[in-house]
Structure formats: structure tokens, C-alpha cells
Design an enzyme around this catalytic site. Structure first.
Site, PDB file in Angstrom:
ATOM      1  N   GLU A 110      11.148  42.279  16.553  1.00  0.00           N
ATOM      2  CA  GLU A 110      10.684  43.479  15.854  1.00  0.00           C
ATOM      3  C   GLU A 110       9.457  43.184  14.997  1.00  0.00           C
ATOM      4  O   GLU A 110       8.540  44.000  14.910  1.00  0.00           O
ATOM      5  CB  GLU A 110      11.813  44.054  15.004  1.00  0.00           C
ATOM      6  CG  GLU A 110      12.915  44.666  15.860  1.00  0.00           C
ATOM      7  CD  GLU A 110      13.969  45.396  15.053  1.00  0.00           C
ATOM      8  OE1 GLU A 110      13.971  46.641  15.063  1.00  0.00           O
ATOM      9  OE2 GLU A 110      14.780  44.724  14.403  1.00  0.00           O
ATOM     10  N   GLU A 130      21.344  43.743  20.168  1.00  0.00           N
ATOM     11  CA  GLU A 130      22.125  44.353  19.090  1.00  0.00           C
ATOM     12  C   GLU A 130      23.309  45.178  19.580  1.00  0.00           C
ATOM     13  O   GLU A 130      24.351  45.238  18.921  1.00  0.00           O
ATOM     14  CB  GLU A 130      21.213  45.199  18.194  1.00  0.00           C
ATOM     15  CG  GLU A 130      20.358  44.412  17.221  1.00  0.00           C
ATOM     16  CD  GLU A 130      19.104  43.824  17.826  1.00  0.00           C
ATOM     17  OE1 GLU A 130      18.320  43.196  17.107  1.00  0.00           O
ATOM     18  OE2 GLU A 130      18.902  43.996  19.060  1.00  0.00           O
TER      19      GLU A 130
END
Length: 250
Positions: A110, A130
Site C-alpha cells: 500500500e 488481508e
């Protein structure tokens, strides 16, 4: 410059700054002290008169994402601090380049997605796992991926959490180059950028940031989703399964 907690440092030469992630673990997983250091490093670069910045990991390893050993409250706070720094990078008039080696997973990826350009060592492994941990990537990946590689591919990567290679990332346009030496490639890119007009670089960045209806700052909405998930049973099971090296039982 060494940051306060000792997990990130900034090295600078001439017009280029390097933000170096050097966390407590071998894979540079991000905990709250490291996220605070990262935000401090970004603020330092933004105050400076640099023409380009490179983000990389120490000792040949980029970043394996958030530290799942943290309790849910610390995990969410870590994400919150990281999001603010990523937004600052994304909005900056200084171009940022991510130089990725070994692993670029979860929150580490990210950070790279918030940068203007990304290069990776050919052997780098990428993933946003995730969903298998009972959480989401809450620091911008959902919006960044949809904008960069299209919603269909973004959905596939986010929903399955599968690993993908530097070759695939280059094919999709997620990285601009797959190289034997990611830092050398990033340094060459940075030198090219420093030869451009700073005013033009800033204008291009501003125009690109305004090109989409949902700005990255709206990723704060994802944080609220993550906050709810972090206190739930699925996240607890996902974390335990990760540490016990088994499949989660959701």
C-alpha cells in the site's frame, strides 16, 4: 536522519532523498512505532527541497505489511498513522519512487501504491492477503488498484489474496520496471526526474490526482471498515491461523 523510534531513516544526496524502512523484524513488518517513524520521515522529506524521493527496505527486503502480533487497537492506530503518510506522499509535489525487493505485501504494498512510480526486483513477491486474515487492506490499496489496473483485476487480487510476481505486476502496469537491481533502477529514475521542471512535475501530479472522482483521501472510509473488522472474530481467527501456520476456519 534517524527517526525517533529507530525503525526508519532518511539518507539524502543532492536532490534525492531515500526513506529506508528498517523495522524490528527481518521482513520489515509495520507496527505502531515504525508507522510513526515512517510518517516522521515523510514529513522530513516534505519540508526539504528534494526533487525526488525513493522508498526502500533495508538489507534487501522491502516490507511484508502490518504486524499482526499487535492488538486490534494498536493495529488500527498503525493503519491510521500510515494512511496519513500515504496521503501526504500521494498529494506531494515531490515524486516518490518505491524500490521493492523480496516481498511487497499488505501495508508495504500500500505504501508503494501511494508512490508515483514503482520498480521491483525480478524475484519480488506481491500479495494483498488481508481477506484470509479477516480484515481488508485499509490504507488505500482498494482504490489505488482499481484506478491502476482496473476493477476486474483488482477484485481478483483483493478477493483471493493470491501472490503475484514482478512479471505480472509489470504486465499490468502496476510497476514500471522489473529489474535485477531495484535500487539502481529507482535511482536512475530519480535522476531523470530531477532533470525535469519542478513546476511541471507538480502540475502533472496535481492533474493526475484530480482525474478520478474518489480521491485517495477517502481511504479513511476503509479505515472505519477495518476498525470494525479488527474487533471481530474473523480477524482474531485469521491472526491465530497465520501464527500457527494453518488455514483459518471462518
Amino acid at each position: 536522519m534517524d527517526c525517533t523510534n529507530g525503525y526508519v531513516r532518511v539518507d539524502a544526496s543532492d536532490d534525492v532523498a531515500e526513506i529506508i524502512l528498517d523495522g524490528e523484524t527481518d521482513l520489515n513488518t509495520i507496527d505502531l512505532p515504525m508507522s510513526e517513524d515512517f510518517a516522521e520521515a515523510v514529513a522530513h522529506v516534505e519540508r526539504g527541497d528534494y526533487r525526488a524521493a525513493i522508498i526502500r527496505g533495508a538489507d534487501g527486503t522491502y516490507c511484508a505489511g502490518g504486524d499482526l502480533s499487535q492488538d486490534p487497537e494498536a493495529f488500527v492506530k498503525t493503519v491510521d498513522v500510515s494512511i496519513d503518510a500515504i496521503i501526504d506522499i500521494h498529494r506531494s509535489g515531490t515524486p516518490y519512487i518505491a524500490a521493492m525487493e523480496d516481498v511487497a505485501v499488505g501495508g508495504g504494498l500500500e505504501i508503494a501504491l501511494g508512490c508515483d512510480l514503482r520498480v521491483a526486483e525480478t524475484r519480488t513477491t506481491f500479495a494483498l492477503p488481508e481477506a484470509s486474515r479477516g480484515i481488508i487492506p485499509p490504507a488505500g490499496a482498494i482504490r489505488f488498484l482499481a484506478q491502476m489496473i482496473g476493477s476486474a483485476r483488482a477484485r481478483e487480487l483483493l478477493l483471493t489474496g493470491r501472490s503475484f510476481s514482478a512479471e505480472e505486476a509489470a504486465e499490468w502496469g502496476l510497476i514500471v520496471e522489473s529489474a535485477e537491481d531495484a535500487l539502481a533502477s529507482a535511482t536512475e529514475l530519480a535522476e531523470t526526474l530531477t532533470a525535469q521542471s519542478p513546476a511541471s512535475i507538480t502540475a502533472v501530479t496535481k492533474s493526475l490526482n484530480e482525474a478520478y472522482p474518489a480521491p485517495i483521501s477517502s481511504a479513511k472510509w476503509d479505515l472505519e471498515l477495518a476498525r470494525t473488522l479488527a474487533s471481530g472474530e474473523d480477524f482474531e481467527e485469521g491472526r491465530q491461523a497465520f501464527f500457527e501456520d494453518r488455514d483459518p476456519d471462518f
